[in-house]
Scaffold this motif. Structure first.
Motif, PDB file in Angstrom:
ATOM      1  N   TRP A 151      19.954 -32.213 -17.282  1.00  0.00           N
ATOM      2  CA  TRP A 151      19.465 -31.381 -18.580  1.00  0.00           C
ATOM      3  C   TRP A 151      18.064 -31.782 -19.095  1.00  0.00           C
ATOM      4  O   TRP A 151      17.643 -30.882 -19.953  1.00  0.00           O
ATOM      5  CB  TRP A 151      20.587 -32.063 -19.730  1.00  0.00           C
ATOM      6  N   THR A 152      17.444 -32.269 -18.312  1.00  0.00           N
ATOM      7  CA  THR A 152      15.979 -32.757 -18.897  1.00  0.00           C
ATOM      8  C   THR A 152      15.366 -31.305 -18.645  1.00  0.00           C
ATOM      9  O   THR A 152      14.392 -31.033 -19.708  1.00  0.00           O
ATOM     10  CB  THR A 152      15.309 -33.777 -17.945  1.00  0.00           C
ATOM     11  N   LEU A 153      15.507 -30.577 -17.838  1.00  0.00           N
ATOM     12  CA  LEU A 153      14.702 -29.349 -17.140  1.00  0.00           C
ATOM     13  C   LEU A 153      14.914 -28.201 -18.318  1.00  0.00           C
ATOM     14  O   LEU A 153      13.852 -27.608 -18.887  1.00  0.00           O
ATOM     15  CB  LEU A 153      15.146 -28.699 -15.884  1.00  0.00           C
ATOM     16  N   PRO A 154      16.199 -27.639 -18.765  1.00  0.00           N
ATOM     17  CA  PRO A 154      16.184 -26.991 -19.824  1.00  0.00           C
ATOM     18  C   PRO A 154      15.578 -27.185 -21.271  1.00  0.00           C
ATOM     19  O   PRO A 154      15.220 -26.539 -21.993  1.00  0.00           O
ATOM     20  CB  PRO A 154      17.699 -26.617 -19.925  1.00  0.00           C
ATOM     21  N   LEU A 155      15.844 -28.664 -21.375  1.00  0.00           N
ATOM     22  CA  LEU A 155      15.446 -29.215 -22.739  1.00  0.00           C
ATOM     23  C   LEU A 155      13.907 -29.243 -22.734  1.00  0.00           C
ATOM     24  O   LEU A 155      13.249 -28.645 -23.739  1.00  0.00           O
ATOM     25  CB  LEU A 155      15.914 -30.622 -22.911  1.00  0.00           C
ATOM     26  N   PHE A 156      13.230 -29.583 -21.548  1.00  0.00           N
ATOM     27  CA  PHE A 156      11.993 -29.407 -21.630  1.00  0.00           C
ATOM     28  C   PHE A 156      11.263 -28.008 -21.732  1.00  0.00           C
ATOM     29  O   PHE A 156      10.195 -27.948 -22.319  1.00  0.00           O
ATOM     30  CB  PHE A 156      11.361 -30.021 -20.203  1.00  0.00           C
ATOM     31  N   THR A 157      12.088 -27.100 -21.026  1.00  0.00           N
ATOM     32  CA  THR A 157      11.609 -25.758 -21.280  1.00  0.00           C
ATOM     33  C   THR A 157      11.897 -25.179 -22.700  1.00  0.00           C
ATOM     34  O   THR A 157      10.731 -24.450 -23.188  1.00  0.00           O
ATOM     35  CB  THR A 157      12.315 -24.567 -20.005  1.00  0.00           C
ATOM     36  N   LEU A 158      12.978 -25.174 -23.185  1.00  0.00           N
ATOM     37  CA  LEU A 158      13.292 -24.633 -24.653  1.00  0.00           C
ATOM     38  C   LEU A 158      12.486 -25.383 -25.571  1.00  0.00           C
ATOM     39  O   LEU A 158      12.350 -24.656 -26.624  1.00  0.00           O
ATOM     40  CB  LEU A 158      14.686 -24.754 -24.532  1.00  0.00           C
ATOM     41  N   ALA A 159      12.240 -26.836 -25.458  1.00  0.00           N
ATOM     42  CA  ALA A 159      11.235 -27.258 -26.635  1.00  0.00           C
ATOM     43  C   ALA A 159      10.099 -26.553 -26.922  1.00  0.00           C
ATOM     44  O   ALA A 159       9.501 -26.701 -27.942  1.00  0.00           O
ATOM     45  CB  ALA A 159      10.847 -28.596 -26.007  1.00  0.00           C
ATOM     46  N   ALA A 160       9.595 -25.516 -25.942  1.00  0.00           N
ATOM     47  CA  ALA A 160       8.535 -24.678 -26.228  1.00  0.00           C
ATOM     48  C   ALA A 160       8.742 -23.901 -27.337  1.00  0.00           C
ATOM     49  O   ALA A 160       7.691 -23.421 -28.118  1.00  0.00           O
ATOM     50  CB  ALA A 160       7.894 -23.965 -24.962  1.00  0.00           C
ATOM     51  N   LEU A 161       9.800 -23.363 -27.786  1.00  0.00           N
ATOM     52  CA  LEU A 161      10.252 -22.376 -28.533  1.00  0.00           C
ATOM     53  C   LEU A 161       9.516 -23.000 -30.061  1.00  0.00           C
ATOM     54  O   LEU A 161       9.623 -22.143 -30.971  1.00  0.00           O
ATOM     55  CB  LEU A 161      11.609 -21.842 -28.542  1.00  0.00           C
ATOM     56  N   ALA A 162       9.890 -24.216 -30.192  1.00  0.00           N
ATOM     57  CA  ALA A 162       9.477 -24.747 -31.526  1.00  0.00           C
ATOM     58  C   ALA A 162       8.059 -25.089 -31.666  1.00  0.00           C
ATOM     59  O   ALA A 162       7.466 -25.336 -32.856  1.00  0.00           O
ATOM     60  CB  ALA A 162      10.144 -26.135 -31.677  1.00  0.00           C
ATOM     61  N   LEU A 249       3.618 -16.414 -30.316  1.00  0.00           N
ATOM     62  CA  LEU A 249       3.342 -17.994 -29.955  1.00  0.00           C
ATOM     63  C   LEU A 249       4.381 -18.598 -29.235  1.00  0.00           C
ATOM     64  O   LEU A 249       4.061 -19.299 -28.224  1.00  0.00           O
ATOM     65  CB  LEU A 249       3.042 -18.723 -31.425  1.00  0.00           C
ATOM     66  N   ALA A 250       5.541 -18.375 -29.596  1.00  0.00           N
ATOM     67  CA  ALA A 250       6.643 -19.113 -28.782  1.00  0.00           C
ATOM     68  C   ALA A 250       6.853 -18.452 -27.474  1.00  0.00           C
ATOM     69  O   ALA A 250       6.731 -19.116 -26.529  1.00  0.00           O
ATOM     70  CB  ALA A 250       8.012 -18.841 -29.665  1.00  0.00           C
ATOM     71  N   GLY A 251       6.756 -17.191 -27.244  1.00  0.00           N
ATOM     72  CA  GLY A 251       6.520 -16.702 -25.821  1.00  0.00           C
ATOM     73  C   GLY A 251       5.337 -17.078 -24.982  1.00  0.00           C
ATOM     74  O   GLY A 251       5.686 -17.602 -23.954  1.00  0.00           O
ATOM     75  N   VAL A 252       4.266 -17.334 -25.567  1.00  0.00           N
ATOM     76  CA  VAL A 252       3.313 -17.946 -24.810  1.00  0.00           C
ATOM     77  C   VAL A 252       3.352 -19.436 -24.514  1.00  0.00           C
ATOM     78  O   VAL A 252       3.185 -19.774 -23.252  1.00  0.00           O
ATOM     79  CB  VAL A 252       1.894 -17.857 -25.741  1.00  0.00           C
ATOM     80  N   ALA A 253       4.084 -20.184 -25.557  1.00  0.00           N
ATOM     81  CA  ALA A 253       4.470 -21.543 -25.009  1.00  0.00           C
ATOM     82  C   ALA A 253       5.438 -21.572 -24.133  1.00  0.00           C
ATOM     83  O   ALA A 253       5.537 -22.321 -23.304  1.00  0.00           O
ATOM     84  CB  ALA A 253       4.963 -22.249 -26.261  1.00  0.00           C
ATOM     85  N   LEU A 254       6.560 -20.712 -24.135  1.00  0.00           N
ATOM     86  CA  LEU A 254       7.557 -20.770 -23.200  1.00  0.00           C
ATOM     87  C   LEU A 254       7.066 -20.411 -21.688  1.00  0.00           C
ATOM     88  O   LEU A 254       7.463 -21.107 -20.763  1.00  0.00           O
ATOM     89  CB  LEU A 254       8.634 -19.544 -23.662  1.00  0.00           C
ATOM     90  N   LEU A 255       6.208 -19.288 -21.657  1.00  0.00           N
ATOM     91  CA  LEU A 255       5.712 -19.016 -20.097  1.00  0.00           C
ATOM     92  C   LEU A 255       4.684 -20.053 -19.828  1.00  0.00           C
ATOM     93  O   LEU A 255       4.854 -20.571 -18.558  1.00  0.00           O
ATOM     94  CB  LEU A 255       4.396 -17.925 -20.578  1.00  0.00           C
ATOM     95  N   ASN A 256       4.049 -21.064 -20.393  1.00  0.00           N
ATOM     96  CA  ASN A 256       3.305 -21.997 -20.235  1.00  0.00           C
ATOM     97  C   ASN A 256       4.159 -23.097 -19.752  1.00  0.00           C
ATOM     98  O   ASN A 256       3.911 -23.803 -18.719  1.00  0.00           O
ATOM     99  CB  ASN A 256       2.311 -22.410 -21.422  1.00  0.00           C
ATOM    100  N   GLN A 257       5.194 -23.295 -20.591  1.00  0.00           N
ATOM    101  CA  GLN A 257       6.122 -24.524 -19.930  1.00  0.00           C
ATOM    102  C   GLN A 257       6.933 -24.072 -18.923  1.00  0.00           C
ATOM    103  O   GLN A 257       6.941 -24.967 -18.004  1.00  0.00           O
ATOM    104  CB  GLN A 257       7.061 -24.742 -21.271  1.00  0.00           C
TER     105      GLN A 257
END
Length: 372
Positions: A151-162, A249-257
């Protein structure tokens, strides 16, 4: 020709670099010695051309009344501003005497408007490249993700949306307030002033010339954040426009994550690694498409970048071709080449699932033994 690992092939455990590895390092330096000078024309046109397209697309989305066109413009804005933002990585490695004014222009044109001033990454990234710190608990950009729970991987990725809301809070409210509240300032500097992966990392206070750059960059980002919050609250900027800005901004962060997830194998569990072992724990994804979209500015050659961190981004593709052609097919250089983002994501997911299954099996065996 680039040789990729088979998907089922697991890389060998990190070893001390031997004669072949020393030869790889020597050959890498020798084969790329003419590629180290950054091209001002490429840097300026690529970075600020991408930013101009991204801002124009965002403004177009804000005034558009057609859902399909708005969506297309938002996606274009995300991809082009993401490319412009990733020049923050180049800023950390550049000899700025060879590209005068670039850092200042980037912070004014990209860093401040997008609340990502370069001090968030400068200094931090140098620690990540340190032979003494890479992959250890002192590395701000490393976690042993391959050994953590699934569960670390989806949490790590989706945290970028904040990210948009955290940046607005950091630069629009807490940052300005912290200048008048010393304990809050210490907290802000240590915990909320770095683009980091490792939550245990504590950033030291800046010193010397860097402290001065930090102050003016933070002031510029704070002015942008306060202006955005104030104009939205007063109704000058429509809520829809504010929402689209945050979405980009969230999309940029999600791509980078997502890119970050496959930049390394994340298999080191805290031990100090040699430069060659850092290379083996990093990845190259040479195919240009779609790599140029999800890992632009040379970042699809991340392992090569760890091998030769001073190479400008526009030289990495040429350097990779030379090394792949010159070095033996079974050399250490080929161990870091992978065919796709998808393959690396599957590999990392399997690693976490396998680790979790092993832990579960051991726990079940222990329970069975206790009840026997």
């Amino acid at each position: 020709m680039t040789v990729f690992k088979e998907q089922s092939e697991m890389p060998p455990k990190p070893q001390r670099p031997g004669a072949e590895d020393r030869e790889m390092l020597r050959q890498a330096a020798l084969l790329t010695r003419d590629l180290h000078r950054p091209s001002p024309a490429i840097y300026w046109s690529d970075c600020f051309g991408s930013a101009a397209i991204g801002y124009a697309a965002l403004l177009g989305a804000m005034v558009s009344h057609h859902a399909a066109l708005t969506t297309a413009l938002v996606l274009l804005s995300i991809l082009t501003l993401y490319r412009a933002v990733l020049f923050i990585h180049e800023i950390t490695h550049l000899d700025h005497r060879l590209l005068p004014g670039f850092r200042i222009a980037w912070n004014i044109g990209v860093g401040a408007p997008l609340l990502l001033p370069s001090f968030l990454y400068e200094g931090i990234h140098a620690v990540h490249h340190s032979r003494a710190h890479y992959g250890t608990e002192r590395d701000p950009e490393y976690l042993p993700l391959a050994h953590m729970r699934p569960w670390t991987l989806p949490l790590f990725t989706l945290a970028a949306l904040a990210m948009p809301f955290l940046l607005l809070l950091r630069f629009g409210i807490l940052g300005p307030l912290s200048w008048a509240v010393p304990p809050l300032r210490r907290l802000i500097v240590e915990r909320f002033s770095a683009l980091e992966v490792n939550p245990a990392y504590r950033r030291p206070a800046p010193q010397g010339d860097f402290a001065l750059r930090w102050r003016w960059q933070e002031a510029a980002a704070s002015m942008a954040a306060i202006a955005l919050i104030a104009t939205t609250a007063l109704g000058i900027v429509p809520l829809r426009a504010f929402g689209l800005y945050c979405a980009v901004l969230a999309g940029v962060a999600l791509l980078n994550q997502t890119r970050t997830l496959v930049a390394h194998l994340w298999e080191n569990e805290g031990g100090q690694l040699s430069l060659t072992d850092q290379y083996r724990d990093s990845t190259n994804v040479p195919p240009a498409f779609p790599g140029m979209l999800w890992a632009p500015v040379g970042l699809r050659f991340h392992a090569l970048h760890h091998l030769l961190p001073r190479l400008p981004y526009h030289s990495l593709r040429h350097a990779h071709r030379r090394l792949a052609a010159a070095l033996p097919r079974d050399s250490a250089y080929g161990e870091a080449n992978y065919p796709s983002l998808t393959m690396l994501l599957r590999r990392l997911t399997r690693a976490t699932m396998g680790r979790h299954s092993s832990r579960s099996a051991r726990a079940g065996s222990a329970r069975a033994t206790r009840h026997a």
